[in-house]
Design a protein around this motif. Structure first.
Motif, mmCIF file in Angstrom:
data_model
loop_
_atom_site.group_PDB
_atom_site.id
_atom_site.type_symbol
_atom_site.label_atom_id
_atom_site.label_comp_id
_atom_site.label_asym_id
_atom_site.label_seq_id
_atom_site.Cartn_x
_atom_site.Cartn_y
_atom_site.Cartn_z
ATOM 1 N N GLN A 89 0.828 -1.205 0.000
ATOM 2 C CA GLN A 89 0.000 0.000 0.000
ATOM 3 C C GLN A 89 0.865 1.258 0.000
ATOM 4 O OE1 GLN A 89 -2.606 -0.597 3.368
ATOM 5 N NE2 GLN A 89 -4.072 -1.789 2.159
ATOM 6 N N PHE A 90 2.003 1.194 0.657
ATOM 7 C CA PHE A 90 2.921 2.339 0.646
ATOM 8 C C PHE A 90 3.400 2.626 -0.773
ATOM 9 C CE2 PHE A 90 7.334 3.824 0.526
ATOM 10 C CZ PHE A 90 7.204 5.047 1.171
ATOM 11 N N GLU A 91 3.779 1.580 -1.510
ATOM 12 C CA GLU A 91 4.246 1.767 -2.885
ATOM 13 C C GLU A 91 3.147 2.359 -3.757
ATOM 14 O OE1 GLU A 91 7.497 -1.840 -3.453
ATOM 15 O OE2 GLU A 91 5.344 -2.304 -3.566
ATOM 16 N N VAL A 92 1.928 1.901 -3.541
ATOM 17 C CA VAL A 92 0.804 2.390 -4.336
ATOM 18 C C VAL A 92 0.574 3.877 -4.076
ATOM 19 C CG1 VAL A 92 -1.694 2.234 -4.674
ATOM 20 C CG2 VAL A 92 -0.320 0.146 -4.518
ATOM 21 N N VAL A 93 0.486 4.260 -2.813
ATOM 22 C CA VAL A 93 0.252 5.668 -2.465
ATOM 23 C C VAL A 93 1.390 6.539 -2.978
ATOM 24 C CG1 VAL A 93 0.050 7.301 -0.556
ATOM 25 C CG2 VAL A 93 -1.182 5.129 -0.470
ATOM 26 N N ARG A 94 2.606 6.083 -2.798
ATOM 27 C CA ARG A 94 3.780 6.852 -3.256
ATOM 28 C C ARG A 94 3.723 7.097 -4.758
ATOM 29 N NH1 ARG A 94 8.826 3.261 -3.421
ATOM 30 N NH2 ARG A 94 7.621 2.582 -5.244
ATOM 31 N N ASP A 95 3.443 6.048 -5.523
ATOM 32 C CA ASP A 95 3.460 6.178 -6.981
ATOM 33 C C ASP A 95 2.294 7.020 -7.496
ATOM 34 O OD1 ASP A 95 5.636 4.574 -6.757
ATOM 35 O OD2 ASP A 95 4.954 3.036 -8.162
ATOM 36 N N VAL A 96 1.146 6.911 -6.843
ATOM 37 C CA VAL A 96 -0.002 7.721 -7.265
ATOM 38 C C VAL A 96 0.267 9.199 -6.990
ATOM 39 C CG1 VAL A 96 -2.437 8.232 -6.854
ATOM 40 C CG2 VAL A 96 -1.678 5.859 -7.009
ATOM 41 N N ILE A 97 0.843 9.504 -5.836
ATOM 42 C CA ILE A 97 1.190 10.893 -5.527
ATOM 43 C C ILE A 97 2.180 11.428 -6.559
ATOM 44 C CG2 ILE A 97 2.409 12.378 -3.887
ATOM 45 C CD1 ILE A 97 1.198 10.732 -1.630
ATOM 46 N N PHE A 98 3.148 10.600 -6.932
ATOM 47 C CA PHE A 98 4.129 11.020 -7.933
ATOM 48 C C PHE A 98 3.452 11.303 -9.273
ATOM 49 C CE2 PHE A 98 7.727 9.940 -10.927
ATOM 50 C CZ PHE A 98 8.437 11.106 -10.678
ATOM 51 N N GLN A 99 2.491 10.452 -9.639
ATOM 52 C CA GLN A 99 1.779 10.697 -10.897
ATOM 53 C C GLN A 99 0.967 11.986 -10.823
ATOM 54 O OE1 GLN A 99 -0.047 7.468 -12.951
ATOM 55 N NE2 GLN A 99 -1.616 8.737 -13.906
ATOM 56 N N HIS A 100 0.359 12.250 -9.681
ATOM 57 C CA HIS A 100 -0.396 13.490 -9.532
ATOM 58 C C HIS A 100 0.518 14.714 -9.639
ATOM 59 C CE1 HIS A 100 -4.100 11.540 -7.431
ATOM 60 N NE2 HIS A 100 -4.300 11.715 -8.725
ATOM 61 N N ILE A 101 1.729 14.590 -9.141
ATOM 62 C CA ILE A 101 2.682 15.701 -9.257
ATOM 63 C C ILE A 101 3.019 15.949 -10.727
ATOM 64 C CG2 ILE A 101 5.051 16.422 -8.771
ATOM 65 C CD1 ILE A 101 4.806 14.955 -6.075
ATOM 66 N N ILE A 102 3.318 14.874 -11.457
ATOM 67 C CA ILE A 102 3.618 15.002 -12.889
ATOM 68 C C ILE A 102 2.419 15.583 -13.633
ATOM 69 C CG2 ILE A 102 4.123 13.714 -14.997
ATOM 70 C CD1 ILE A 102 5.672 11.720 -13.288
ATOM 71 N N GLN A 103 1.247 15.078 -13.315
ATOM 72 C CA GLN A 103 0.009 15.535 -13.948
ATOM 73 C C GLN A 103 -0.217 17.022 -13.703
ATOM 74 O OE1 GLN A 103 -3.551 13.011 -13.217
ATOM 75 N NE2 GLN A 103 -4.447 14.820 -12.284
ATOM 76 N N THR A 104 0.018 17.460 -12.483
ATOM 77 C CA THR A 104 -0.210 18.863 -12.131
ATOM 78 C C THR A 104 0.802 19.785 -12.800
ATOM 79 O OG1 THR A 104 -1.129 18.185 -9.987
ATOM 80 C CG2 THR A 104 -0.432 20.480 -10.218
ATOM 81 N N ILE A 105 2.065 19.385 -12.802
ATOM 82 C CA ILE A 105 3.098 20.202 -13.452
ATOM 83 C C ILE A 105 2.809 20.335 -14.943
ATOM 84 C CG2 ILE A 105 5.539 20.282 -14.089
ATOM 85 C CD1 ILE A 105 6.175 18.983 -11.395
#
Length: 356
Positions: A89-105
């Motif tokens: 679950q940690f890996e999932v949350v981490r990777d989704v947050i990273f995708q949201h950062i890329i998406q937002t930028i």
């Protein structure tokens, strides 16, 4: 006053209708469009609201998971999710947050290149329609068409473009071993999907599949920033729902779209991994190109819809068949080899080497 009249009165500004029906074309005075939420630009909302919607909506399903509030509507038991999923679950949350950062930028860069949106010309354009459209068509219908129906049509076309883009790229990643191994296999570490793992992807795949695909749809259809708010947020909620792990009778996404949590769950199982590539809205590309999984067709209801009970029966029947085949195989093996243990059998190649 009827309900329909009440709804129309909230969608229409009466003063605008009078202007549109006037004999003289209204003067166009352009002014910058204010944000739908006071104090926040629509472009900012279009980037922030989908992220907020993702975590808010997925949190509802997570609470349902933890408190076991709807176990009767789960597609797979909780134990199966914990046992078979290979990503923490940690890996999932981490990777989704990273995708949201890329998406937002990416969104910030895209909207920085966008021009200022203006308003004040709309009544003039509807007035022009009024001059050529037969009078049998009421002015209020022209108004509704201009402001709402055309926006809905543009967003629907964007749905189709997103489906086409994601189907093509998704299928490509499954058909080419290198792409699957190095990129898409990450998403399939969730054998039993759950809500906040919807965007658990390799960063490059997430960027191409979701961010670029949705951006292309917005540009091709020429969506306004307000329409982008609707498209981005709705698409996000739909994607979360497809991975939620539940089949709920009151879920509007699962009622409106044939591509739902069960349809996508089939794709996450080993027997359906080469099928059901369509996402996130429709299934027509799978039907047209022969990649729709048909193994569950005999388990649909009288309306041709796959229910949770039907899917559970399919899974159980499939498990029973596999167990039967395994039992018959072991019985035949023991009869031929005369051994109670397959590992001890002289027919075992490993034991043959030991005996040489």
């Amino acid at each position: 006053m009827s309900n329909a009249t009440t709804v129309l009165s909230r969608l229409i500004v009466p003063a605008d209708l009078a202007i549109i029906d006037a004999a003289v074309k209204p003067v166009t005075t352009l002014v910058p469009r204010e944000g739908v939420f006071p104090g926040y630009a629509d472009g900012v909302v279009a980037l922030a609201l989908p992220v907020m919607a993702y975590w808010s909506y997925s949190s509802i399903f997570h609470v349902m998971d933890v408190l076991k509030l709807a176990e009767g509507h789960r597609i797979h038991p909780t134990e199966e999710m914990l046992k078979k999923n290979r990503a923490t679950q940690f890996e999932v949350v981490r990777d989704v947050i990273f995708q949201h950062i890329i998406q937002t930028i990416t969104g910030i860069l895209a909207f920085s290149l966008d021009t200022q949106e203006y308003t004040g010309y709309e009544n003039s354009e509807i007035w022009t329609w009024r001059q050529v459209v037969p009078s049998i068509v009421p002015t209020w219908l022209l108004y509704i068409t201009y402001w709402y129906l055309l926006s809905g049509a543009r967003i629907f076309i964007a749905f189709v473009i997103i489906d086409t883009w994601q189907f093509t790229l998704h299928r490509f990643m499954h058909m080419h071993p290198f792409m699957y191994k190095h990129f898409h296999s990450r998403h399939h570490q969730l054998y039993v999907p759950y809500a906040y793992g919807a965007l658990f992807n390799h960063p490059l795949e997430g960027f191409l599949l979701d961010t670029v695909g949705t951006g292309i749809a917005s540009i091709v259809v020429k969506l306004s920033q307000r329409e982008c708010i609707v498209l981005y947020t709705f698409s996000t909620l739909k994607t979360v729902d497809d991975h939620c792990g539940y089949s709920l009778p009151f879920d509007i996404f699962q009622r409106l779209f044939p591509n739902n949590s069960i349809y996508h769950d089939i794709h996450h199982q080993h027997f359906g991994i080469k099928y059901n590539f369509s996402q996130p809205f429709f299934t027509f590309w799978d039907s047209l190109l022969g990649s729709r999984f048909s193994g569950t067709d005999a388990y649909t209801d009288k309306n041709g819809r796959m229910t949770l009970d039907g899917y559970h029966k399919f899974l159980q029947d499939r498990l029973d068949k596999r167990r039967k085949v395994a039992t018959e195989y072991h019985a035949e093996f023991h009869e031929i080899s005369g051994s109670e243990d397959e590992d001890d059998s002289p027919k075992n190649p490993v034991n043959q080497k030991k005996n040489q």
